[in-house]
Design an enzyme around this catalytic site. Structure first.
Site, mmCIF file in Angstrom:
data_model
loop_
_atom_site.group_PDB
_atom_site.id
_atom_site.type_symbol
_atom_site.label_atom_id
_atom_site.label_comp_id
_atom_site.label_asym_id
_atom_site.label_seq_id
_atom_site.Cartn_x
_atom_site.Cartn_y
_atom_site.Cartn_z
ATOM 1 N N GLU A 182 0.835 -1.129 0.072
ATOM 2 C CA GLU A 182 0.063 -0.135 0.119
ATOM 3 C C GLU A 182 0.840 1.247 -0.115
ATOM 4 O OE1 GLU A 182 -4.210 -1.190 1.900
ATOM 5 O OE2 GLU A 182 -3.173 0.772 2.472
ATOM 6 N N ASP B 110 -0.585 -5.299 13.071
ATOM 7 C CA ASP B 110 0.571 -5.877 12.337
ATOM 8 C C ASP B 110 1.985 -6.291 13.015
ATOM 9 O OD1 ASP B 110 2.282 -5.046 8.841
ATOM 10 O OD2 ASP B 110 2.047 -6.980 10.031
#
Lengths: 143, 204
Positions: free
Chosen positions: B19, B140
């Site tokens: 991203e 994450d």
């Protein structure tokens, strides 16, 4: 120590109470915010100099920003900021006071007032430096 | 302060993800990391813009929240909403991933590297616990997203809050830990005991 005894209202520069600034980087970050707001045409104030003060405050309210961070006749030490370097010689002439090194700001700042203005509590300062906490708030203000 | 944005002369690409691209640069004399979320061609442009700015502002706000609860995370220096660029403190040091590998290879310079790895694991557990206690999930938790500032085992810094969000749900926190476990086990063979240390510290 900068002691400005002459107040010059003008749009090309801003006068900030030096006790609220703990590091020059605080103003650098605020300057980026001000320029970004100008670029996006989303300034909250009508001039970039005042936008800098607004950005430094990290506050939502403009009057609060000026009240807390703007230099007043009572301010003993003042930081003069400008986005136009041509103004600087003129400023040097106008201001009655002693010009000091900007790196002295850290020693002369009012930590209690800064912590109150930015709402930084003790827990946070155990793992963060004051300037990092301040700059993060300045950077995130509009987000 | 001529012009705005960091000086473009010393911008270097650090990493590229699905991203975002991450660059290093300087700003006001400080080393910064610039995280830029780039547009995805397959998305509708309006949605894409909205998505990128929302995620960026979420990341920035989470970084502030984490700081407020006393966690070591990068400071945010500037947010550029138009270009979806996030300017953050560059945390110099070693990722936990690199550190664990170093210790496993037995080449850490200080004496007793295994003991310090345990300390790092406990610090990780405590950090995640503090996040979760404040109803924040990181999103994450891989060992690449944990940095030891200056390589110091006592200075754990969590980075990359790009997927983080506020959540009080036990389910979300459990997933956070699950992702962490998987990251440990897949990247670092034989790290089951290490992860147990993380969990124990978390429980406390």
């Amino acid at each position: 120590e900068i002691c400005a005894t002459v107040r010059q209202p003008g749009k090309e520069f801003a006068a900030i109470d030096a006790r609220m600034i703990c590091d020059p980087f605080q103003l650098v970050a605020a300057a980026h915010q001000a320029l970004h707001a100008e670029e996006r045409e989303k300034m909250a104030t009508h001039a970039i100099s005042s936008e800098l003060i607004y950005a430094t405050s990290g506050a939502k309210q403009i009057n609060e920003a000026f009240r807390r961070f703007g230099a007043t006749p009572a301010s003993k030490r003042v930081v003069l900021t400008t986005f136009d370097s041509r103004v600087i010689p003129e400023l040097r002439q106008l201001v009655k006071g002693k010009e000091a090194d900007v790196n002295l700001l850290a020693g002369a700042c009012d930590e209690i007032a800064i912590r109150k203005a930015y709402k930084i509590n003790d827990a946070e300062l155990k793992s963060s430096s004051l300037i990092d906490s301040v700059v993060t708030r300045i950077a995130i203000m509009r987000v | 302060l001529a012009g705005h944005g960091p000086s473009m002369a010393d911008v270097e690409l650090l990493a590229q993800g699905a991203e975002a691209r991450v660059y290093t640069s300087t700003m006001g004399g400080r080393a910064v990391v610039v995280k830029e979320r780039f547009p995805k061609g397959y998305r509708h442009p309006d949605i894409d813009q909205r998505l990128r700015t929302t995620r960026m502002s979420q990341e920035a706000r989470m970084l502030l929240k984490a700081r407020q609860i006393g966690l070591c995370v990068p400071a945010v220096y500037h947010t550029d909403l138009t270009r979806c660029k996030l300017y953050m403190e560059f945390v110099a040091g070693l990722t936990v991933k690199a550190y664990i590998k170093l210790c496993a290879a037995g080449s850490a310079s200080d004496g007793g590297p295994e003991a310090r790895v345990g300390d790092v694991a406990m610090a990780i557990g405590r950090a995640i616990a503090r996040l979760h206690a404040n109803h924040i999930v990181h999103g994450d938790l891989t060992t690449s997203n944990m940095v030891l500032r200056d390589g110091d085992p006592d200075q754990l810094v969590l980075i990359d809050f790009g997927l983080s969000m506020p959540s009080a749900l036990v389910k979300d926190k459990a997933v956070d830990l699950y992702v962490c476990e998987k990251a440990f086990l897949s990247t670092h063979t034989g790290s089951e005991t290490l992860f147990t240390t993380v969990l124990d510290a978390y429980a406390q």
